[in-house]
Structure formats: structure tokens, C-alpha cells
Design a protein around this motif. Sequence first.
Motif, PDB file in Angstrom:
ATOM      1  N   ALA A  95     -13.976  16.583 -24.362  1.00 24.03           N
ATOM      2  CA  ALA A  95     -14.508  17.077 -25.636  1.00 24.03           C
ATOM      3  C   ALA A  95     -13.948  16.337 -26.837  1.00 24.03           C
ATOM      4  O   ALA A  95     -14.586  16.273 -27.878  1.00 24.03           O
ATOM      5  CB  ALA A  95     -14.226  18.567 -25.773  1.00 24.03           C
ATOM      6  N   ASP A  96     -12.766  15.731 -26.703  1.00 17.91           N
ATOM      7  CA  ASP A  96     -12.176  15.013 -27.831  1.00 17.91           C
ATOM      8  C   ASP A  96     -12.471  13.512 -27.792  1.00 17.91           C
ATOM      9  O   ASP A  96     -11.873  12.753 -28.539  1.00 17.91           O
ATOM     10  CB  ASP A  96     -10.671  15.262 -27.892  1.00 17.91           C
ATOM     11  CG  ASP A  96      -9.959  14.802 -26.621  1.00 17.91           C
ATOM     12  OD1 ASP A  96     -10.635  14.518 -25.626  1.00 17.91           O
ATOM     13  OD2 ASP A  96      -8.719  14.743 -26.642  1.00 17.91           O
ATOM     14  N   ASP A  97     -13.397  13.088 -26.960  1.00 13.71           N
ATOM     15  CA  ASP A  97     -13.757  11.673 -26.843  1.00 13.71           C
ATOM     16  C   ASP A  97     -14.540  11.242 -28.082  1.00 13.71           C
ATOM     17  O   ASP A  97     -15.623  11.763 -28.358  1.00 13.71           O
ATOM     18  CB  ASP A  97     -14.608  11.456 -25.587  1.00 13.71           C
ATOM     19  CG  ASP A  97     -14.956   9.998 -25.338  1.00 13.71           C
ATOM     20  OD1 ASP A  97     -14.638   9.143 -26.182  1.00 13.71           O
ATOM     21  OD2 ASP A  97     -15.557   9.722 -24.294  1.00 13.71           O
ATOM     22  N   PRO A  98     -14.011  10.282 -28.866  1.00 11.66           N
ATOM     23  CA  PRO A  98     -14.722   9.850 -30.081  1.00 11.66           C
ATOM     24  C   PRO A  98     -16.041   9.144 -29.769  1.00 11.66           C
ATOM     25  O   PRO A  98     -16.901   9.044 -30.634  1.00 11.66           O
ATOM     26  CB  PRO A  98     -13.733   8.903 -30.765  1.00 11.66           C
ATOM     27  CG  PRO A  98     -12.783   8.490 -29.712  1.00 11.66           C
ATOM     28  CD  PRO A  98     -12.742   9.592 -28.690  1.00 11.66           C
ATOM     29  N   ALA A  99     -16.218   8.694 -28.549  1.00 10.01           N
ATOM     30  CA  ALA A  99     -17.475   8.032 -28.175  1.00 10.01           C
ATOM     31  C   ALA A  99     -18.557   9.037 -27.786  1.00 10.01           C
ATOM     32  O   ALA A  99     -19.694   8.663 -27.564  1.00 10.01           O
ATOM     33  CB  ALA A  99     -17.235   7.062 -27.023  1.00 10.01           C
ATOM     34  N   ASP A 100     -18.200  10.321 -27.700  1.00  9.87           N
ATOM     35  CA  ASP A 100     -19.156  11.368 -27.330  1.00  9.87           C
ATOM     36  C   ASP A 100     -19.811  11.915 -28.597  1.00  9.87           C
ATOM     37  O   ASP A 100     -19.439  12.960 -29.114  1.00  9.87           O
ATOM     38  CB  ASP A 100     -18.433  12.469 -26.551  1.00  9.87           C
ATOM     39  CG  ASP A 100     -19.391  13.490 -25.969  1.00  9.87           C
ATOM     40  OD1 ASP A 100     -20.591  13.179 -25.804  1.00  9.87           O
ATOM     41  OD2 ASP A 100     -18.941  14.606 -25.671  1.00  9.87           O
ATOM     42  N   GLN A 139     -33.250  17.659 -26.196  1.00 12.41           N
ATOM     43  CA  GLN A 139     -32.808  19.053 -26.140  1.00 12.41           C
ATOM     44  C   GLN A 139     -31.784  19.256 -25.024  1.00 12.41           C
ATOM     45  O   GLN A 139     -30.781  19.948 -25.220  1.00 12.41           O
ATOM     46  CB  GLN A 139     -34.008  19.990 -25.931  1.00 12.41           C
ATOM     47  CG  GLN A 139     -34.912  20.096 -27.133  1.00 12.41           C
ATOM     48  CD  GLN A 139     -34.231  20.730 -28.323  1.00 12.41           C
ATOM     49  OE1 GLN A 139     -33.325  21.543 -28.188  1.00 12.41           O
ATOM     50  NE2 GLN A 139     -34.660  20.366 -29.517  1.00 12.41           N
ATOM     51  N   ARG A 140     -32.020  18.653 -23.853  1.00  8.71           N
ATOM     52  CA  ARG A 140     -31.062  18.768 -22.753  1.00  8.71           C
ATOM     53  C   ARG A 140     -29.736  18.109 -23.121  1.00  8.71           C
ATOM     54  O   ARG A 140     -28.659  18.652 -22.846  1.00  8.71           O
ATOM     55  CB  ARG A 140     -31.632  18.147 -21.479  1.00  8.71           C
ATOM     56  CG  ARG A 140     -32.727  18.991 -20.841  1.00  8.71           C
ATOM     57  CD  ARG A 140     -33.075  18.505 -19.455  1.00  8.71           C
ATOM     58  NE  ARG A 140     -33.482  17.120 -19.403  1.00  8.71           N
ATOM     59  CZ  ARG A 140     -34.734  16.674 -19.482  1.00  8.71           C
ATOM     60  NH1 ARG A 140     -35.723  17.530 -19.617  1.00  8.71           N
ATOM     61  NH2 ARG A 140     -35.001  15.395 -19.402  1.00  8.71           N
ATOM     62  N   ALA A 141     -29.803  16.929 -23.745  1.00  7.15           N
ATOM     63  CA  ALA A 141     -28.580  16.224 -24.141  1.00  7.15           C
ATOM     64  C   ALA A 141     -27.828  17.014 -25.205  1.00  7.15           C
ATOM     65  O   ALA A 141     -26.600  17.094 -25.181  1.00  7.15           O
ATOM     66  CB  ALA A 141     -28.918  14.824 -24.664  1.00  7.15           C
ATOM     67  N   LEU A 142     -28.551  17.630 -26.123  1.00 10.70           N
ATOM     68  CA  LEU A 142     -27.922  18.436 -27.176  1.00 10.70           C
ATOM     69  C   LEU A 142     -27.242  19.669 -26.588  1.00 10.70           C
ATOM     70  O   LEU A 142     -26.112  20.000 -26.968  1.00 10.70           O
ATOM     71  CB  LEU A 142     -28.973  18.839 -28.206  1.00 10.70           C
ATOM     72  CG  LEU A 142     -28.473  19.545 -29.458  1.00 10.70           C
ATOM     73  CD1 LEU A 142     -27.501  18.663 -30.237  1.00 10.70           C
ATOM     74  CD2 LEU A 142     -29.647  19.951 -30.332  1.00 10.70           C
ATOM     75  N   GLN A 143     -27.895  20.331 -25.637  1.00  7.58           N
ATOM     76  CA  GLN A 143     -27.275  21.486 -24.978  1.00  7.58           C
ATOM     77  C   GLN A 143     -26.009  21.076 -24.242  1.00  7.58           C
ATOM     78  O   GLN A 143     -24.991  21.767 -24.311  1.00  7.58           O
ATOM     79  CB  GLN A 143     -28.262  22.131 -24.006  1.00  7.58           C
ATOM     80  CG  GLN A 143     -29.370  22.891 -24.677  1.00  7.58           C
ATOM     81  CD  GLN A 143     -30.375  23.433 -23.681  1.00  7.58           C
ATOM     82  OE1 GLN A 143     -30.477  22.948 -22.549  1.00  7.58           O
ATOM     83  NE2 GLN A 143     -31.133  24.418 -24.103  1.00  7.58           N
ATOM     84  N   ARG A 149     -19.935  20.822 -24.216  1.00 10.67           N
ATOM     85  CA  ARG A 149     -18.682  20.080 -24.256  1.00 10.67           C
ATOM     86  C   ARG A 149     -17.918  20.306 -25.549  1.00 10.67           C
ATOM     87  O   ARG A 149     -16.713  20.058 -25.628  1.00 10.67           O
ATOM     88  CB  ARG A 149     -18.942  18.570 -24.073  1.00 10.67           C
ATOM     89  CG  ARG A 149     -19.433  18.194 -22.706  1.00 10.67           C
ATOM     90  CD  ARG A 149     -19.479  16.688 -22.511  1.00 10.67           C
ATOM     91  NE  ARG A 149     -20.259  15.960 -23.504  1.00 10.67           N
ATOM     92  CZ  ARG A 149     -21.574  15.749 -23.446  1.00 10.67           C
ATOM     93  NH1 ARG A 149     -22.282  16.236 -22.452  1.00 10.67           N
ATOM     94  NH2 ARG A 149     -22.165  15.052 -24.393  1.00 10.67           N
ATOM     95  N   HIS A 150     -18.621  20.716 -26.616  1.00  9.87           N
ATOM     96  CA  HIS A 150     -18.027  20.901 -27.941  1.00  9.87           C
ATOM     97  C   HIS A 150     -18.366  22.320 -28.442  1.00  9.87           C
ATOM     98  O   HIS A 150     -19.122  22.462 -29.406  1.00  9.87           O
ATOM     99  CB  HIS A 150     -18.576  19.851 -28.912  1.00  9.87           C
ATOM    100  CG  HIS A 150     -18.347  18.461 -28.495  1.00  9.87           C
ATOM    101  ND1 HIS A 150     -17.201  17.773 -28.815  1.00  9.87           N
ATOM    102  CD2 HIS A 150     -19.099  17.607 -27.764  1.00  9.87           C
ATOM    103  CE1 HIS A 150     -17.262  16.549 -28.305  1.00  9.87           C
ATOM    104  NE2 HIS A 150     -18.392  16.430 -27.654  1.00  9.87           N
ATOM    105  N   PRO A 151     -17.817  23.341 -27.814  1.00  7.61           N
ATOM    106  CA  PRO A 151     -18.203  24.712 -28.186  1.00  7.61           C
ATOM    107  C   PRO A 151     -17.848  25.100 -29.615  1.00  7.61           C
ATOM    108  O   PRO A 151     -18.457  25.981 -30.195  1.00  7.61           O
ATOM    109  CB  PRO A 151     -17.471  25.590 -27.174  1.00  7.61           C
ATOM    110  CG  PRO A 151     -16.405  24.731 -26.584  1.00  7.61           C
ATOM    111  CD  PRO A 151     -16.827  23.304 -26.753  1.00  7.61           C
ATOM    112  N   SER A 152     -16.873  24.446 -30.200  1.00  6.07           N
ATOM    113  CA  SER A 152     -16.484  24.810 -31.570  1.00  6.07           C
ATOM    114  C   SER A 152     -17.334  24.113 -32.629  1.00  6.07           C
ATOM    115  O   SER A 152     -17.193  24.393 -33.807  1.00  6.07           O
ATOM    116  CB  SER A 152     -15.012  24.483 -31.798  1.00  6.07           C
ATOM    117  OG  SER A 152     -14.792  23.089 -31.666  1.00  6.07           O
ATOM    118  N   ALA A 153     -18.208  23.216 -32.213  1.00  5.54           N
ATOM    119  CA  ALA A 153     -19.028  22.451 -33.177  1.00  5.54           C
ATOM    120  C   ALA A 153     -20.220  23.245 -33.634  1.00  5.54           C
ATOM    121  O   ALA A 153     -20.730  24.112 -33.026  1.00  5.54           O
ATOM    122  CB  ALA A 153     -19.494  21.150 -32.547  1.00  5.54           C
TER     123      ALA A 153
END
Length: 98
Positions: A45-50, A85-89, A94-98
Motif C-alpha cells: 500500500a505504501d508503494d509510490p509506483a502504485d 472500475q475493477r482497477a479502481l476497486q 490496497r489503500h483503504p485510507s484514501a
Amino acid sequence: MRPGTRGLSFGTAAGTIGHGGSCVPPPCSNAGSHVVNSNAPMPPADDPADHLPRRPPEPDAADCCGEGCVRCVYDVHEDALERYQRALQAWHARHPSA
């Protein structure tokens, strides 16, 4: 054919009518950025490339020839929206706090 096209063949920037029936969508400016490979390892989740996936751009009316193609540029766009939409979900998972 999509609503609003009324069977019209839109001209291109060069002023020609239609494109001879070869329905090839224009290249996507963010091609590949919204494709999800379910077999690929998930980045931390902390990957800057994600990065947050980008929504695919709407096709321009001039991108559709209006000839009722089996794979119209609007169909291609709908498929891209579903992948987005699938990629966004997946990204939000991976980033629940976003």
C-alpha cells in the motif's frame, strides 16, 4: 451505432468522410495503466509506483464513423471503463485510507 449519431459519418480533421469501414479506435493516452492482472503480485500500500488508476478518456464524436461497426469505439470505451472500475476497486482495497 450509438444514440445521437443518426447514421452520420463524421469527417476527420483532414476533411474526409468516414474511414473506409476499418473501425480501429485511436490509441489510448493511458493505455495499460488501468489493466488489472489478477495473477500479478499486489504492490504494498505504501508503494509510490502504485498510482490511482486514471479514467479512460471519452471518445470524441469524430472517432465514430457512424457505420454501425460491431466493435464501435464506444464499445471499446465501455470495456475500458469496466477495466478501470475493477482497477479502481483493487486500488482502493490496497489503500483503504484514501
